[in-house]
Design a protein around this motif. Sequence first.
Motif, mmCIF file in Angstrom:
data_model
loop_
_atom_site.group_PDB
_atom_site.id
_atom_site.type_symbol
_atom_site.label_atom_id
_atom_site.label_comp_id
_atom_site.label_asym_id
_atom_site.label_seq_id
_atom_site.Cartn_x
_atom_site.Cartn_y
_atom_site.Cartn_z
ATOM 1 N N GLN A 66 51.767 37.225 -26.048
ATOM 2 C CA GLN A 66 51.160 36.112 -26.095
ATOM 3 C C GLN A 66 50.477 36.065 -27.600
ATOM 4 O O GLN A 66 50.532 35.211 -28.427
ATOM 5 N N PHE A 67 49.983 37.293 -27.906
ATOM 6 C CA PHE A 67 49.248 37.534 -29.287
ATOM 7 C C PHE A 67 50.325 37.089 -30.476
ATOM 8 O O PHE A 67 50.002 36.406 -31.366
ATOM 9 N N SER A 68 51.464 37.771 -30.249
ATOM 10 C CA SER A 68 52.619 37.543 -31.261
ATOM 11 C C SER A 68 52.679 36.141 -31.471
ATOM 12 O O SER A 68 53.153 35.722 -32.584
ATOM 13 N N GLU A 69 53.318 35.529 -30.278
ATOM 14 C CA GLU A 69 53.519 34.051 -30.209
ATOM 15 C C GLU A 69 52.503 33.149 -31.044
ATOM 16 O O GLU A 69 52.730 32.492 -31.621
ATOM 17 N N GLY A 70 51.194 33.399 -30.820
ATOM 18 C CA GLY A 70 50.001 32.760 -31.300
ATOM 19 C C GLY A 70 50.206 32.978 -32.729
ATOM 20 O O GLY A 70 49.665 32.326 -33.544
ATOM 21 N N LEU A 71 50.134 34.366 -33.118
ATOM 22 C CA LEU A 71 50.048 34.639 -34.476
ATOM 23 C C LEU A 71 51.315 33.611 -35.511
ATOM 24 O O LEU A 71 51.121 33.384 -36.481
ATOM 25 N N ALA A 72 52.441 33.765 -34.629
ATOM 26 C CA ALA A 72 53.528 33.134 -35.299
ATOM 27 C C ALA A 72 53.170 31.720 -35.400
ATOM 28 O O ALA A 72 53.726 31.177 -36.405
ATOM 29 N N ARG A 73 52.671 31.033 -34.656
ATOM 30 C CA ARG A 73 52.515 29.620 -34.612
ATOM 31 C C ARG A 73 51.617 29.299 -35.599
ATOM 32 O O ARG A 73 51.603 28.241 -36.282
ATOM 33 N N LEU A 74 50.446 30.189 -35.928
ATOM 34 C CA LEU A 74 49.417 29.817 -36.678
ATOM 35 C C LEU A 74 50.216 30.088 -38.318
ATOM 36 O O LEU A 74 49.690 29.452 -39.205
ATOM 37 N N PRO A 107 47.060 29.618 -44.575
ATOM 38 C CA PRO A 107 47.713 30.085 -45.739
ATOM 39 C C PRO A 107 48.015 31.799 -45.334
ATOM 40 O O PRO A 107 47.561 32.280 -44.390
ATOM 41 N N GLU A 108 48.953 32.187 -46.345
ATOM 42 C CA GLU A 108 49.518 33.605 -46.300
ATOM 43 C C GLU A 108 48.287 34.554 -46.265
ATOM 44 O O GLU A 108 47.291 34.024 -46.933
ATOM 45 N N GLY A 109 48.371 35.560 -45.373
ATOM 46 C CA GLY A 109 47.509 36.391 -45.337
ATOM 47 C C GLY A 109 46.322 36.380 -44.555
ATOM 48 O O GLY A 109 45.044 36.897 -44.643
ATOM 49 N N PHE A 110 45.948 35.077 -43.916
ATOM 50 C CA PHE A 110 45.198 34.770 -42.886
ATOM 51 C C PHE A 110 44.671 35.839 -42.004
ATOM 52 O O PHE A 110 45.635 36.664 -41.413
ATOM 53 N N VAL A 168 40.867 33.102 -33.192
ATOM 54 C CA VAL A 168 40.832 32.156 -34.116
ATOM 55 C C VAL A 168 40.672 32.809 -35.552
ATOM 56 O O VAL A 168 40.447 33.880 -35.864
ATOM 57 N N TRP A 169 41.271 32.018 -36.357
ATOM 58 C CA TRP A 169 41.308 31.880 -37.859
ATOM 59 C C TRP A 169 39.755 32.407 -38.174
ATOM 60 O O TRP A 169 38.872 31.571 -37.927
ATOM 61 N N THR A 170 39.635 33.572 -38.865
ATOM 62 C CA THR A 170 38.207 34.117 -39.230
ATOM 63 C C THR A 170 37.571 33.082 -40.133
ATOM 64 O O THR A 170 36.273 32.731 -39.664
ATOM 65 N N GLU A 171 38.181 32.412 -40.927
ATOM 66 C CA GLU A 171 37.343 31.114 -41.664
ATOM 67 C C GLU A 171 37.076 30.104 -40.972
ATOM 68 O O GLU A 171 36.001 29.466 -41.544
ATOM 69 N N LYS A 172 37.693 29.882 -39.655
ATOM 70 C CA LYS A 172 37.011 28.865 -38.820
ATOM 71 C C LYS A 172 36.460 29.310 -37.740
ATOM 72 O O LYS A 172 36.228 28.505 -36.916
ATOM 73 N N ALA A 173 36.229 30.561 -37.504
ATOM 74 C CA ALA A 173 35.592 30.922 -36.264
ATOM 75 C C ALA A 173 34.194 30.368 -35.897
ATOM 76 O O ALA A 173 33.894 30.034 -34.920
#
Length: 174
Positions: A43-51, A56-59, A70-75
């Motif tokens: 599930q973690f891999s699937e979630g990362l793939a969706r994001l 942006p690259e390197g998120f 959650v994306w660190t910038e939007k946490a």
Amino acid sequence: MIALLSTDIKFDSKPYIEVTDGAERLFNEEFKKYGFWAFSNEQFSEGLARLRETLPEGFKVRRIGMGGFVWTEKAQYVVDLSKEGKRAVAAKMDDPDFARGAFLYEMDNHEYFINHYQGDYDVCSCFAVKPLEYGDDKGYREYLTEAGYGDDVIRCYQQAMRQHFRGAEQNGWI
């Protein structure tokens, strides 16, 4: 659910449900954009793939709560949104009709009648913007006071509790 006592005290949970549903809908929409739930490596891999498809690259992601990423910038934004529903509810608790309906809804939802040891904590936690500290010797008065509510709201809780027990008796739960 609308139920009236002989004193015509209202227990309408609709306004409470509308507030919480609206806040939950907004949170879920925003969380889906910036985060995912994962309880396994797959599930973690699937979630990362969706994001990766939208961010942006390197998120980077960070964990928020049990299984939430959650994306660190939007946490912080997402965490704040998660509390918005409780803030919206807290702002309406000075309306006795709203408070009674809200308390009764959560008492029914948390099986308050059969949850003797933790019922007050579970219900009162629904109305606290900041987490409450559980205590074996604490009751609804202490929890609601800790959450910042006064005597009027505590009276609404007592009325909802009596109505919940009436319902338990009428429905044959006791």
